[in-house]
Scaffold this motif. Structure first.
Motif, PDB file in Angstrom:
ATOM      1  N   LYS A 155       0.907  -1.136   0.092  1.00  0.00           N
ATOM      2  CA  LYS A 155      -0.006   0.120  -0.140  1.00  0.00           C
ATOM      3  C   LYS A 155       0.973   1.315   0.030  1.00  0.00           C
ATOM      4  CE  LYS A 155      -4.068  -0.072   1.545  1.00  0.00           C
ATOM      5  NZ  LYS A 155      -5.415  -0.097   2.436  1.00  0.00           N
ATOM      6  N   PHE A 156       1.899   1.276   0.827  1.00  0.00           N
ATOM      7  CA  PHE A 156       2.747   2.312   0.857  1.00  0.00           C
ATOM      8  C   PHE A 156       3.339   2.683  -0.694  1.00  0.00           C
ATOM      9  CE2 PHE A 156       7.229   3.993   1.817  1.00  0.00           C
ATOM     10  CZ  PHE A 156       6.708   5.238   2.098  1.00  0.00           C
ATOM     11  N   GLU A 157       3.908   1.617  -1.252  1.00  0.00           N
ATOM     12  CA  GLU A 157       4.522   1.945  -2.599  1.00  0.00           C
ATOM     13  C   GLU A 157       3.340   2.580  -3.585  1.00  0.00           C
ATOM     14  OE1 GLU A 157       5.911  -1.929  -3.458  1.00  0.00           O
ATOM     15  OE2 GLU A 157       7.845  -1.704  -2.307  1.00  0.00           O
ATOM     16  N   LYS A 158       2.258   1.751  -3.334  1.00  0.00           N
ATOM     17  CA  LYS A 158       1.182   2.497  -4.176  1.00  0.00           C
ATOM     18  C   LYS A 158       1.012   3.977  -4.096  1.00  0.00           C
ATOM     19  CE  LYS A 158      -3.156   1.706  -3.413  1.00  0.00           C
ATOM     20  NZ  LYS A 158      -4.529   1.043  -3.634  1.00  0.00           N
ATOM     21  N   HIS A 159       0.908   4.376  -2.607  1.00  0.00           N
ATOM     22  CA  HIS A 159       0.803   5.655  -2.396  1.00  0.00           C
ATOM     23  C   HIS A 159       2.073   6.697  -2.890  1.00  0.00           C
ATOM     24  CE1 HIS A 159      -2.050   4.509   1.148  1.00  0.00           C
ATOM     25  NE2 HIS A 159      -2.723   4.319  -0.361  1.00  0.00           N
ATOM     26  N   CYS A 160       3.099   6.008  -2.709  1.00  0.00           N
ATOM     27  CA  CYS A 160       4.242   6.779  -3.207  1.00  0.00           C
ATOM     28  C   CYS A 160       4.073   7.118  -4.861  1.00  0.00           C
ATOM     29  CB  CYS A 160       5.505   6.039  -3.182  1.00  0.00           C
ATOM     30  SG  CYS A 160       6.113   5.955  -1.590  1.00  0.00           S
ATOM     31  N   ARG A 161       3.634   6.304  -5.491  1.00  0.00           N
ATOM     32  CA  ARG A 161       3.362   6.367  -6.951  1.00  0.00           C
ATOM     33  C   ARG A 161       2.434   7.564  -7.109  1.00  0.00           C
ATOM     34  NH1 ARG A 161       3.791   0.520  -6.923  1.00  0.00           N
ATOM     35  NH2 ARG A 161       1.418   0.473  -6.985  1.00  0.00           N
TER      36      ARG A 161
END
Length: 402
Positions: free
Chosen positions: A123-129
């Motif tokens: 989820k964090f990686e998605k939010h970084c994108r």
């Protein structure tokens, strides 16, 4: 790399330090410009005719180039969602009513505790994108949906892992009181267990606390932030969001780097901030998302010389947006900031509020080449057009990331 054929190069160059008062409107714009980058750093900026192009040239096509946005208040890691609460608010329930019934932060705590490390990381990686896609190249990122030692540490380890953008971590263990523990006992847990472990592991640069009715008191904040100071961490504080209880003045008393929210802060609080080194970090998207109408007194703050910062407050409940352009639009339409003031608030001032002003927040020689290119002809279009993404490309240390 030479970035050339820039229609407007908005450098925010000038005297070192955050922008205050009328200086928030001074953006140091260079028309028909170019920018030279070497080893991830800015070497020079100026008219495009001052540079000789070579094979490593990026043609901006007459577009606008800005510093990468610095989002100085986010909560980007959590488990599950709060979609039911969004629907409940649409049906008339208030944020306070939902929280008192076991929803709100406590809902995210239950779901985050149950989430696996892999799920949190995904989820964090998605939010970084999402952040990068909207021109954000640096975030301040908080924990706070664990409210116990194990989950707070898991969240912070997620935040301190590799990421395509710059992440400055904050431990927000004092976000709410967990249901299994009395407030005084939990404050002791924060001070004696969670904060020392975070400091030992180097997992956060700052610590935060939510000072509000039903959450933590002034005395709690004094105790927690005394421990924070002793551990060598910086202080950030959620204050005066739902009620006016002297939170801004408390943040000044405790030497906080930032006082965040400030929707209810009165003239006395603004005066205290104006006599301090505490940055006001304003979060208008949370006002909008909760269906409220009382926005922070940004105009009064700027007129009194405060270095105003704007941020998204990206989180699953009260501000589920990672969009700085939307925040800028709200600042202009609801708080009567000018587009130039809003831009200063999400770049140079935000960088200084995170103790990064010497490296980030403007496009000047010696600073990191964190910049964005927008498919527009005038920087004011970013705040003017809302609900549309106008980003063309984003770079961190001269590397194309979005």
């Amino acid at each position: 790399m030479l970035v050339t054929n820039i229609g407007q190069l908005v450098t925010l160059g000038g005297e070192p330090g955050p922008r205050r008062g009328r200086a928030m409107r001074e953006l140091a714009v260079i028309p028909d410009a170019a920018m030279l980058i070497e080893n991830g750093l800015i070497v020079a900026t100026g008219p495009k005719g001052a540079f000789e192009a070579d094979e490593d040239t990026l043609d901006a096509g007459g577009r606008v180039v800005l510093p990468g946005f610095v989002d100085a208040h986010t909560h980007p890691v959590w488990g599950g969602d709060r979609l039911d609460e969004f629907e409940m608010r649409a049906s008339g329930a208030t944020y306070e009513q939902i929280s008192k019934s076991g929803g709100g932060i406590q809902s995210s705590v239950r779901q985050t505790r149950a989430a696996t490390d892999d799920a949190l990381r995904e989820k964090f990686e998605k939010h970084c994108r999402w952040f990068l896609a909207g021109g954000i190249t640096t975030i301040e990122a908080k924990s706070g949906y664990g409210l116990d030692l194990e989950t707070e540490i898991r969240m912070l380890r997620t935040l301190t892992g590799p990421a395509p953008l710059r992440v400055i971590s904050t431990v927000l263990a004092a976000h709410a009181v967990p249901p299994e523990m009395a407030r005084n006992k939990y404050v002791s847990c924060v001070c004696e267990e969670i904060l020392p472990e975070v400091a030992r592991g180097g997992l956060a640069e700052f610590a935060d606390i939510f000072v509000e009715d039903g959450f933590f008191t002034h005395d709690d904040a004094r105790r927690v932030m005394g421990k924070v100071r002793a551990l060598g961490l910086g202080i950030r504080m959620h204050v005066d969001q739902l009620t006016q209880n002297g939170g801004a003045t408390l943040a000044v008393e405790l030497g906080a780097t930032s006082a965040d929210h400030l929707e209810q802060t009165d003239s006395d609080g603004i005066k205290a901030l104006a006599q301090s080194r505490t940055f006001p970090v304003l979060l208008p998207a949370s006002v909008y998302a909760l269906g409220k109408t009382k926005y922070p007194e940004a105009r009064q703050m700027i007129n009194q010389g405060l270095p105003v910062v704007l941020a998204t407050d990206f989180n699953p409940g009260s501000s589920p947006t990672p969009s700085i352009p939307m925040v800028m639009n709200l600042a202009c339409t609801q708080m009567k900031m000018t587009p130039a003031e809003a831009l200063s608030a999400v770049t140079i001032n935000a960088a200084y509020s995170l103790c990064r002003g010497e490296q980030l927040g403007s496009l000047e020689a010696g600073k990191q080449a964190d910049f964005t290119i927008w498919d527009i002809a005038d920087y004011r279009e970013i705040a003017y057009h809302f609900g549309v993404n106008q980003l063309w490309r984003a770079y961190v240390s001269g590397v194309h990331v979005a």
